[in-house]
Motif scaffolding. Sequence first.
Motif, PDB file in Angstrom:
ATOM      1  N   MET A   1     -10.951  -7.279  -2.819  1.00  0.00           N
ATOM      2  CA  MET A   1     -10.698  -7.552  -1.407  1.00  0.00           C
ATOM      3  C   MET A   1     -10.261  -9.000  -1.187  1.00  0.00           C
ATOM      4  O   MET A   1      -9.481  -9.294  -0.284  1.00  0.00           O
ATOM      5  CB  MET A   1     -11.954  -7.237  -0.590  1.00  0.00           C
ATOM      6  CG  MET A   1     -11.710  -7.190   0.910  1.00  0.00           C
ATOM      7  SD  MET A   1     -10.583  -5.846   1.362  1.00  0.00           S
ATOM      8  CE  MET A   1     -10.018  -6.434   2.963  1.00  0.00           C
TER       9      MET A   1
ATOM     10  N   GLU B   1      -3.987   2.422   0.087  1.00  0.00           N
ATOM     11  CA  GLU B   1      -5.243   1.897  -0.432  1.00  0.00           C
ATOM     12  C   GLU B   1      -6.321   1.891   0.646  1.00  0.00           C
ATOM     13  O   GLU B   1      -6.084   1.448   1.778  1.00  0.00           O
ATOM     14  CB  GLU B   1      -5.028   0.471  -0.951  1.00  0.00           C
ATOM     15  CG  GLU B   1      -6.124  -0.022  -1.861  1.00  0.00           C
ATOM     16  CD  GLU B   1      -5.681  -1.227  -2.656  1.00  0.00           C
ATOM     17  OE1 GLU B   1      -6.154  -1.399  -3.789  1.00  0.00           O
ATOM     18  OE2 GLU B   1      -4.839  -2.001  -2.147  1.00  0.00           O
TER      19      GLU B   1
ATOM     20  N   LEU C   1      -9.238   0.156   2.059  1.00  0.00           N
ATOM     21  CA  LEU C   1      -9.797  -1.190   1.976  1.00  0.00           C
ATOM     22  C   LEU C   1     -11.318  -1.177   1.943  1.00  0.00           C
ATOM     23  O   LEU C   1     -11.936  -2.070   1.349  1.00  0.00           O
ATOM     24  CB  LEU C   1      -9.317  -2.041   3.161  1.00  0.00           C
ATOM     25  CG  LEU C   1      -7.810  -2.273   3.271  1.00  0.00           C
ATOM     26  CD1 LEU C   1      -7.511  -3.241   4.419  1.00  0.00           C
ATOM     27  CD2 LEU C   1      -7.229  -2.818   1.964  1.00  0.00           C
TER      28      LEU C   1
ATOM     29  N   VAL D   1      -6.668  -9.180  -1.393  1.00  0.00           N
ATOM     30  CA  VAL D   1      -5.997  -8.588  -0.227  1.00  0.00           C
ATOM     31  C   VAL D   1      -5.952  -9.596   0.920  1.00  0.00           C
ATOM     32  O   VAL D   1      -4.930  -9.766   1.586  1.00  0.00           O
ATOM     33  CB  VAL D   1      -6.718  -7.298   0.210  1.00  0.00           C
ATOM     34  CG1 VAL D   1      -6.138  -6.786   1.538  1.00  0.00           C
ATOM     35  CG2 VAL D   1      -6.604  -6.237  -0.864  1.00  0.00           C
ATOM     36  N   ARG D   2      -7.088 -10.280   1.160  1.00  0.00           N
ATOM     37  CA  ARG D   2      -7.139 -11.284   2.228  1.00  0.00           C
ATOM     38  C   ARG D   2      -6.207 -12.445   1.890  1.00  0.00           C
ATOM     39  O   ARG D   2      -6.296 -13.035   0.814  1.00  0.00           O
ATOM     40  CB  ARG D   2      -8.550 -11.831   2.401  1.00  0.00           C
ATOM     41  CG  ARG D   2      -9.565 -10.838   2.853  1.00  0.00           C
ATOM     42  CD  ARG D   2     -10.865 -11.547   3.224  1.00  0.00           C
ATOM     43  NE  ARG D   2     -11.994 -10.631   3.130  1.00  0.00           N
ATOM     44  CZ  ARG D   2     -12.871 -10.612   2.147  1.00  0.00           C
ATOM     45  NH1 ARG D   2     -12.771 -11.496   1.160  1.00  0.00           N
ATOM     46  NH2 ARG D   2     -13.855  -9.745   2.140  1.00  0.00           N
TER      47      ARG D   2
ATOM     48  N   ARG E   1     -12.789  -7.248   6.384  1.00  0.00           N
ATOM     49  CA  ARG E   1     -14.150  -7.288   5.813  1.00  0.00           C
ATOM     50  C   ARG E   1     -14.718  -8.707   5.814  1.00  0.00           C
ATOM     51  O   ARG E   1     -15.201  -9.212   4.815  1.00  0.00           O
ATOM     52  CB  ARG E   1     -14.146  -6.672   4.410  1.00  0.00           C
ATOM     53  CG  ARG E   1     -14.046  -5.146   4.482  1.00  0.00           C
ATOM     54  CD  ARG E   1     -13.920  -4.478   3.151  1.00  0.00           C
ATOM     55  NE  ARG E   1     -14.899  -4.950   2.161  1.00  0.00           N
ATOM     56  CZ  ARG E   1     -14.900  -4.551   0.882  1.00  0.00           C
ATOM     57  NH1 ARG E   1     -13.993  -3.679   0.478  1.00  0.00           N
ATOM     58  NH2 ARG E   1     -15.791  -5.004   0.038  1.00  0.00           N
TER      59      ARG E   1
ATOM     60  N   LEU F   1     -12.777  -0.910  -1.688  1.00  0.00           N
ATOM     61  CA  LEU F   1     -12.487  -1.931  -2.693  1.00  0.00           C
ATOM     62  C   LEU F   1     -13.718  -2.784  -2.961  1.00  0.00           C
ATOM     63  O   LEU F   1     -14.472  -3.117  -2.039  1.00  0.00           O
ATOM     64  CB  LEU F   1     -11.350  -2.838  -2.215  1.00  0.00           C
ATOM     65  CG  LEU F   1      -9.958  -2.228  -2.088  1.00  0.00           C
ATOM     66  CD1 LEU F   1      -8.982  -3.276  -1.576  1.00  0.00           C
ATOM     67  CD2 LEU F   1      -9.489  -1.684  -3.428  1.00  0.00           C
TER      68      LEU F   1
ATOM     69  N   ARG G   1      -7.063   2.148   5.962  1.00  0.00           N
ATOM     70  CA  ARG G   1      -6.105   2.304   4.873  1.00  0.00           C
ATOM     71  C   ARG G   1      -4.915   1.391   5.121  1.00  0.00           C
ATOM     72  O   ARG G   1      -4.313   1.412   6.185  1.00  0.00           O
ATOM     73  CB  ARG G   1      -5.638   3.751   4.749  1.00  0.00           C
ATOM     74  CG  ARG G   1      -6.764   4.747   4.490  1.00  0.00           C
ATOM     75  CD  ARG G   1      -6.211   6.111   4.081  1.00  0.00           C
ATOM     76  NE  ARG G   1      -5.560   6.058   2.773  1.00  0.00           N
ATOM     77  CZ  ARG G   1      -6.209   6.151   1.610  1.00  0.00           C
ATOM     78  NH1 ARG G   1      -7.535   6.312   1.591  1.00  0.00           N
ATOM     79  NH2 ARG G   1      -5.550   6.096   0.480  1.00  0.00           N
TER      80      ARG G   1
END
Length: 695
Positions: free
Chosen positions: A98, A88, A90, A101-102, A70, A93, A84
Motif C-alpha cells: 500500500m 486491484e 486496495l 500505491v500511496r 488507508r 493489500l 478497487r
Amino acid sequence: MNAPLPADLPEAATAALLHVEGLGVAIARTDGEEVRPVDGVNFAIAAGETFALLGESGCGKSMTALALARLLPDGGRIAAGSVRLGDEDLLALPEAAMRRVRGGRIGMIFQEPATSLNPVMSVGAQIAEALAAHGLRGAAARAEACRLLAAVGIPDPERRLQEFPFQFSGGMKQRVMIAIALAGRPRLLIADEPTTALDVTIQAQVLDLLAELQRREGMAMLLITHDLGVVARVAHRVGVMYAGQVVESGPREAFFATPLHPYSRKLFAALPEAAKRGGALDAPVGSVPPPDRHFPGCRFAERCPAAFDRCDEEVPVWHAVGTQAVRCHLYEGVAIPRRFVRETAGAADVVAARPAQSVLEVAELAVHFPVRKGFLRRTVGHVKAVDGVSLRLQPGRTLALVGESGCGKTTVGKALLRLIEPTAGRLWLDGERYDALPLSALQPLRRAVQMVFQDPFASLDPRMRVGEIIEEGLAALGVGADHRARQARVTELLERVGLSAEMRWRYPHEFSGGQRQRIAVARALAVAPRVIVCDEPTSALDVSVQAQLLNLMRELQHEQGLAYLFITHNLAVVEYLADEVAVMYLGRIVEEGPIERVLGVRAHPYTRALLAAVPRIEGAGGAAPDVGGTGVAGGSTATPGTIMAELPSPLAPPSGCHFHPRCPYATDVCRIRYPAPADLGQGHRVRCHWPLALR
C-alpha cells in the motif's frame, strides 16, 4: 446504485478506474464503543473524470478520502466494503504494498498546505522525499523536482527548491502540495478542499492548474469540497454526502439543473447572491448529526422540510430519476426529474435612509513595517502594507473591503482598533480624533469597536471555558454591575447567537467551526459595540453554516444599528450583504462606491479580474468540461480574466499604477504615474488612467 457515467467522456475513459462499494469506516472511542463517520458509500470514477464529493463539514467527505488511501486515524478501521483501483483491491493489500500505491498510483492534496508541509525542510527536500519513495534519487530526483515545480507554475524553480514553506504565499504552498502529489505520476488524484480559504484569484489559478494537469496526464480526480461554485467549474459528476452516506449522485449538468434531494436543494437555497439582498438565506436548520447516532430512518429527516412519518421509520433506498440517482422516499415511482426553481429573492426589508454622520472614519491611513537586516538590525526598507486608505463606516450599513491575500485588508482592520499602530493617518470615532491618544485612554474605543477574527479557534483561548471567554471582555471594560449580572449577559448572548446557555461550560475544542465563529460574534457583542470589524468570518465555513452566520449578522445589524467593516475575498457574500464596497490592491483603494455601481460598472481592471475569477453556478447545467479532447495546442485552460501573475511585494511595489504589471490595458502612462481618483458619479470613485474606456 450509482448514476451512469456521463456520455461526453472519451471512449477510453468510460471504464471506471476507481470503484468504491459499500465503504464503511469505524473509529473506536475511549469508552469502547465505535462511531461510523462513513457508512455504506458507493461511487465510481473514470480515468480523466472529476467526481466532486459535496456536503457540509462533518458529513464524512475527508474520512472517505483517507479511507481510500488507508490513512485512517488511530483507532480507525475499514469496517465494510471494497475499494478497487483498476483490477486491484486496495483493502486486501499488505501495508508494504500500500505504501507503493500511496503517492504512486494515488496522489493526495491535503486541505491545509501550511500544516501539511514540513516547516523545517526545504521545498526541494520534501519533493525529493516523495520521489525517493518511488526509486528516484540524486541528480535525477533534483531535475524531476525542478520539472514538477515548473509544471505547477512556480517561476524560477531551480532557486525556489532551496526555499522553505514560510517563504511561499498560500497559493504557492498549494502548488507545492500539488507538485508533491504528482511526484509518483498518479492515476487517481484526491484533492481535499484544495481551494479553501484561498482568495478568488489564487483559487482560479489552482483550479485551472488542476484542470490542465488532468487533461495532460489523463488522471481521475476525486474533488472534496463544500463550494458549489468550484463544483460547477471543474466537476463532471457530483455526489452529495450527508451524515456518512451519499444521498444523491449524477452528472454535473443534471445536478445543477435539477437537484433532487431536499438536502441538495437546501444547499442551493443557502447560497448568498445579489438577488437575495434584503432577505434571509434559507439555511438548513440545525447541524449534521454526530457519527455515533443510530438512524432508524432517513438521516436528514430531522432537518428536512418535506419529511413525513415514513422518513423517521424507514431507511430510504436508491431511486433512478433520469440520469441521476437519489436516496429519498419522495422519489418512489418517479422516473422524470421534477423541475427545480431556485429561490432568487427573499422578502425585502425596509432599508434605513443613508445617515449623514459616520460613526468611524479614517483618512490617509498608512501602516509601514520596517525591514531590518544585519547584526545591528539596520532598517533597509519598509513594507507598505497600507498606504493611504480612507474609509467611512455608518450606522446600520456594511462596507466590504475586498482584495487578494496580502493586499493589506486585515492590517486596515487591526489599525482601526489600534491593535497595530498606524504610521500615518487620521482616525475619528463619533467625530473625535483617537489616533494620537495614549493606549491607556482607548477604553471608549474598545467598547465601541470590536473585531471578529478570521480563525476563531486561534482567537479563542483553549484553556478557558466559553462563558469565561465572553465574560472576560465584560469585566475588562467594566460592563455589568457584578459577576451575576455578567453571567446573565453571557446567557443572553449565547442564546442570541443560537447556542444554549449550558454550552458556557465547554471549551472551544468541543465546538464545530461554525459554532466557534458564533462564540466569537457573541464575545464581540458582549460590550454593546457600534462597529464590528469582521475579518474573513466565513472563509472556511461550509455553505449552510455560512448562511446561518450571515443571517445572524444581518439580524443583529437591523436590530442594533451596527456598522460592519466586512473584510473578505468572497464576492458572493459581498453581493448579498454589503451596502458599499472598497477594492484594495497593494495597500491602496483602487475602486469604491455603492455595491450596485462597483460590481455593475467594474471600472477598474482589477475589479473585473476579481469578479471574473469567482466560480459561478450560473450556466453549470451546460456541457461538462472537456477532459479528453486535445483543446488548442499549447493553449491555456485559464478562465478569461484570470490574473495569472503573482501579487507583487509591498516591499517594492511597481512604479506608477501598482497594477500595471498584471493589467492587460496598461499603457506607458500607467508605468510612470499613479492615477488620481476619478469621480464616476453616485459616490463611485476609481483610481485608473482609463476608467471610461473600460466601461
